[in-house]
Design an enzyme around this catalytic site. Structure first.
Site, PDB file in Angstrom:
ATOM      1  N   ARG A  62       0.900  -1.285   0.053  1.00  7.20           N
ATOM      2  CA  ARG A  62      -0.017  -0.042   0.246  1.00  7.20           C
ATOM      3  C   ARG A  62       0.884   1.463  -0.053  1.00  7.20           C
ATOM      4  O   ARG A  62       1.680   1.347   1.035  1.00  7.20           O
ATOM      5  CB  ARG A  62      -0.810   0.049   1.123  1.00  7.20           C
ATOM      6  CG  ARG A  62      -1.918   1.120   1.198  1.00  7.20           C
ATOM      7  CD  ARG A  62      -2.840   1.033   2.384  1.00  7.20           C
ATOM      8  NE  ARG A  62      -3.711   2.180   2.384  1.00  7.20           N
ATOM      9  CZ  ARG A  62      -3.853   2.935   3.539  1.00  7.20           C
ATOM     10  NH1 ARG A  62      -2.646   2.913   4.539  1.00  7.20           N
ATOM     11  NH2 ARG A  62      -4.921   3.836   3.581  1.00  7.20           N
ATOM     12  N   TRP A  66       1.531  -1.499   9.151  1.00  7.48           N
ATOM     13  CA  TRP A  66       2.312  -0.381   9.329  1.00  7.48           C
ATOM     14  C   TRP A  66       3.454  -0.320   9.819  1.00  7.48           C
ATOM     15  O   TRP A  66       3.367  -0.536  11.135  1.00  7.48           O
ATOM     16  CB  TRP A  66       1.049   0.726   9.749  1.00  7.48           C
ATOM     17  CG  TRP A  66       1.488   2.226   9.378  1.00  7.48           C
ATOM     18  CD1 TRP A  66       2.517   2.796  10.385  1.00  7.48           C
ATOM     19  CD2 TRP A  66       1.420   3.252   8.397  1.00  7.48           C
ATOM     20  NE1 TRP A  66       2.837   4.232   9.997  1.00  7.48           N
ATOM     21  CE2 TRP A  66       2.005   4.232   8.820  1.00  7.48           C
ATOM     22  CE3 TRP A  66       0.597   2.946   7.213  1.00  7.48           C
ATOM     23  CZ2 TRP A  66       2.027   5.403   7.790  1.00  7.48           C
ATOM     24  CZ3 TRP A  66       0.508   4.246   6.476  1.00  7.48           C
ATOM     25  CH2 TRP A  66       1.227   5.374   6.770  1.00  7.48           C
ATOM     26  N   HIS A 114      -8.536   0.403  10.120  1.00  6.21           N
ATOM     27  CA  HIS A 114      -7.192   0.351  10.584  1.00  6.21           C
ATOM     28  C   HIS A 114      -7.488   0.246  12.106  1.00  6.21           C
ATOM     29  O   HIS A 114      -8.100   0.809  12.796  1.00  6.21           O
ATOM     30  CB  HIS A 114      -6.872   1.877  10.435  1.00  6.21           C
ATOM     31  CG  HIS A 114      -6.549   2.272   9.171  1.00  6.21           C
ATOM     32  ND1 HIS A 114      -5.979   3.673   8.764  1.00  6.21           N
ATOM     33  CD2 HIS A 114      -6.666   1.652   7.897  1.00  6.21           C
ATOM     34  CE1 HIS A 114      -5.906   3.314   7.325  1.00  6.21           C
ATOM     35  NE2 HIS A 114      -6.240   2.334   6.834  1.00  6.21           N
ATOM     36  N   GLU A 173      -4.340  -0.994   8.257  1.00  5.25           N
ATOM     37  CA  GLU A 173      -3.265  -0.703   8.768  1.00  5.25           C
ATOM     38  C   GLU A 173      -3.468  -1.146  10.158  1.00  5.25           C
ATOM     39  O   GLU A 173      -4.472  -1.489  10.703  1.00  5.25           O
ATOM     40  CB  GLU A 173      -3.223   0.943   9.001  1.00  5.25           C
ATOM     41  CG  GLU A 173      -2.750   1.675   7.752  1.00  5.25           C
ATOM     42  CD  GLU A 173      -2.525   3.122   8.051  1.00  5.25           C
ATOM     43  OE1 GLU A 173      -2.336   3.325   9.436  1.00  5.25           O
ATOM     44  OE2 GLU A 173      -2.729   4.194   7.313  1.00  5.25           O
ATOM     45  N   ASN A 193      -6.910   8.149   2.774  1.00  2.00           N
ATOM     46  CA  ASN A 193      -6.487   7.629   3.947  1.00  2.00           C
ATOM     47  C   ASN A 193      -7.235   8.343   5.089  1.00  2.00           C
ATOM     48  O   ASN A 193      -7.426   9.524   5.209  1.00  2.00           O
ATOM     49  CB  ASN A 193      -5.082   7.928   4.196  1.00  2.00           C
ATOM     50  CG  ASN A 193      -4.682   7.042   5.542  1.00  2.00           C
ATOM     51  OD1 ASN A 193      -4.636   5.845   5.706  1.00  2.00           O
ATOM     52  ND2 ASN A 193      -4.258   7.819   6.540  1.00  2.00           N
ATOM     53  N   GLU A 194      -7.689   7.463   6.033  1.00  2.00           N
ATOM     54  CA  GLU A 194      -8.558   7.886   7.161  1.00  2.00           C
ATOM     55  C   GLU A 194      -9.220   9.341   6.890  1.00  2.00           C
ATOM     56  O   GLU A 194      -9.210  10.381   7.442  1.00  2.00           O
ATOM     57  CB  GLU A 194      -7.536   7.928   8.278  1.00  2.00           C
ATOM     58  CG  GLU A 194      -6.996   6.727   8.478  1.00  2.00           C
ATOM     59  CD  GLU A 194      -5.892   6.765   9.651  1.00  2.00           C
ATOM     60  OE1 GLU A 194      -5.736   7.947  10.185  1.00  2.00           O
ATOM     61  OE2 GLU A 194      -5.265   5.704  10.096  1.00  2.00           O
ATOM     62  N   TYR A 231      -5.836   0.053  15.859  1.00  2.00           N
ATOM     63  CA  TYR A 231      -4.608   0.395  16.522  1.00  2.00           C
ATOM     64  C   TYR A 231      -5.594   0.514  18.212  1.00  2.00           C
ATOM     65  O   TYR A 231      -5.866  -0.762  18.350  1.00  2.00           O
ATOM     66  CB  TYR A 231      -4.345   1.709  16.202  1.00  2.00           C
ATOM     67  CG  TYR A 231      -3.432   1.685  14.958  1.00  2.00           C
ATOM     68  CD1 TYR A 231      -2.128   1.418  15.034  1.00  2.00           C
ATOM     69  CD2 TYR A 231      -4.003   2.280  13.919  1.00  2.00           C
ATOM     70  CE1 TYR A 231      -1.380   1.529  13.880  1.00  2.00           C
ATOM     71  CE2 TYR A 231      -3.316   2.475  12.614  1.00  2.00           C
ATOM     72  CZ  TYR A 231      -2.032   1.877  12.555  1.00  2.00           C
ATOM     73  OH  TYR A 231      -1.277   1.975  11.497  1.00  2.00           O
TER      74      TYR A 231
END
Length: 541
Positions: free
Chosen positions: A78, A282, A224, A253, A157-158, A226
């Site tokens: 990516r 990531w 994503h 991610e 992205n995001e 986290y």
């Protein structure tokens, strides 16, 4: 990559009952395509992404990273791009180069505009509409034309932070429709809001509506993971909510740690593997702003995997174990050989000079044959490439004099699998001046079953100072040295080498220095009878 805390997940059962999926026809899709909640190649083979994020727009010179990422076993990369809103715009020519690098290294390319990160909360961030403008610009469309087999278009992205994320559904649907109206037939990937983590469940609860907005049915979703996803239950519930509705999703991610919490990376690896979903770690290298720990390699050096890189590449359900190359590049559904060579033996050191050392180790075995060995220097938990060899011995050159080094080796096989790391050997290179007249006192200061403490005093009985010293002796009864203080110690067979540390490098004429060590013994523990200081024999006693 700013992330936020989670809120409680609603139950999966309630979600399934309340959401209705409208599945458009995929007959118009070419190249890579989405069908029944999965990603497929144009030839009908399922493709599960296993890859790495690479910050190309910030490090445009690191083009070698594509081949290095491929060498991990990854099948996808990516690529971070910019539409010019926050960073320097990546031109159509540059995008063409990126696609060429992906194809040369046999990677599927996911291209994303990073400027949208945190829109509505991040100052200067681009909107999804501005990202769509970039993709629809003439030079970018030209670069992507005909690349549907190789490229996935990740709009932005995001694309929303923690403010205005309620607009994500409309903004995303409109961006998809603009790209389709503009002629794009590629798989389109859309990121979640809330800095990619969807703690508000905006993407989860409206994914069906967004998916239906694509008349080709060729859109997939990216979450994503986290700090919001710090338990296995949260990881499983979120991903299963899409799988149960046949809505295509991947983890676009994730990392092993983050400032907003500690994601459960083991659950992410395991759950994506069990559900047959893609993941993209990531990130390769170059992180800043306090999240440098998310680098998979240090300073873009493929031979210097960090602990996160080791986990992502070589760990359970990691890239090396689960990735399958896209069939368009000659890969297949057969995983081929995934058996790594056996662990090499711990190296032994010989022929130590001021600038080199010869390392030897017990050879590894492998079902398809060992093709060679990578030698690494280990310091502070990180690794640096030190050489390679087709045989189970090699000379490492270019070392600094009077310096302590730690070495280990990996074995490689013909299928590209890599063994676990061998044990380590400590080496102290030669160097120093003086030592022509010396005396050594050696004594066992304490002894217990299987172990003992040795104390050594080195006296300079000459008329000139000794600058940098190495004391060598051999044990006659198989004793080994495990640790030392006031000296750097290493051992090869029976021979022990102890050298100075910074604070006792010099021994003045008529002066002395001392050090101690812990050793092991079995049967007998006789004292050494001969010592040399910088190669010169010393008197004993």
């Amino acid at each position: 990559m700013r992330k936020r805390l989670a809120v409680a997940l609603t139950t999966l059962a309630a979600l399934v009952l309340t959401l209705l999926v409208v599945v458009p026809s995929a007959s118009a899709a070419v190249g890579l395509r989405v069908q029944n909640g999965k990603l497929f190649e144009g030839n009908g083979n399922e493709f599960v992404m296993r890859g790495v994020n690479h910050a190309h727009t910030w490090y445009p010179g690191e083009t070698g990273s594509f081949a290095n990422i491929k060498a991990t076993g990854a099948n996808t990369v990516r690529v971070v791009l910019s539409n010019g809103t926050r960073w320097t715009r990546n031109s159509g020519s540059d995008v063409s180069t990126v696609i060429s690098l992906c194809k040369t290294t046999k990677l599927i390319c996911v291209l994303e505009v990073h400027d949208t990160t945190g829109y509505g909360e991040q100052s200067g961030a681009a909107s999804l509409s501005q990202a769509a403008d970039y993709w629809l610009s003439a030079d970018i469309k030209s670069a992507l034309a005909g690349q549907e087999n190789y490229v996935i278009l990740n709009i932005g992205n995001e694309p929303h932070g923690n403010q205005g994320y309620q607009n994500w559904t409309t903004d995303t649907s409109q961006a998809i429709q603009r790209l389709r109206a503009g002629g794009y037939q590629h798989v389109i990937m859309v990121d979640a809001p809330n800095w990619g983590q969807d703690w508000s469940f905006t993407m989860r609860d409206n994914a069906a509506q967004v998916y239906a907005a694509d008349t080709t049915g060729n859109t997939m979703f990216s979450i994503h993971m986290y700090g919001v996803f710090d338990t296995a239950a949260e990881v499983s519930a979120y991903l299963n909510s899409f799988v149960s509705r046949k809505l295509p999703i991947l983890v676009g991610e994730f990392g092993h740690d983050h400032s907003d919490g500690n994601p459960d990376e083991d659950a992410i690896f395991a759950t994506t593997q069990s559900l047959g979903l893609g993941y993209l770690t990531w990130s390769w290298s170059g992180n800043g702003g306090g999240v440098e720990y998310l680098d998979m390699v240090q300073s873009f050096n493929p031979n210097s995997l960090t602990s996160w890189g080791q986990r992502a590449v070589n760990g359970a359900n990691g890239i090396k174990a689960t990735s399958r190359q896209a069939t368009i590049y000659g890969g297949g559904t057969d995983p081929g050989d995934t058996t790594a060579p056996s662990q090499p033996g711990t190296p032994t050191a010989s022929e130590v000079t001021g600038s080199s050392v010869r390392l030897s180790w017990t050879a590894s075995t492998d079902n398809v044959g060992v093709t060679g060995y990578d030698i690494v220097r280990v310091a502070g938990g990180t690794e640096t490439a030190a050489g390679s060899s087709s045989a189970n011995s090699a000379t490492v050159s270019g070392l600094a004099a009077s310096t302590a080094y730690t070495f280990a080796v990996y074995a490689k096989d013909a299928a590209g699998n890599r063994s676990t790391r061998s044990g380590t050997v400590n080496v102290l290179t030669g160097g120093g001046t003086g030592g022509g007249s010396c005396a050594v006192t050696y004594k066992v200061a304490g002894q217990w079953q299987g172990g003992f403490q040795g104390d050594v005093v080195v006296r300079n009985t000459g008329t000139a100072a000794v600058s940098g010293w190495q004391l060598r002796w051999s044990f006659a009864n198989g004793q080994t040295v495990s640790q030392a203080w006031n000296a750097q110690a290493s051992q090869s067979g029976a021979q022990v080498t102890a050298g100075n540390v910074d604070w006792n490098r010099s021994i003045p004429a008529g002066g002395s220095t001392s050090f101690g060590f812990i050793g092991s013994w079995n049967g007998s523990n006789g004292a050494p009878t001969a010592f040399t200081l910088n190669g010169a024999a010393c008197t004993v006693g």
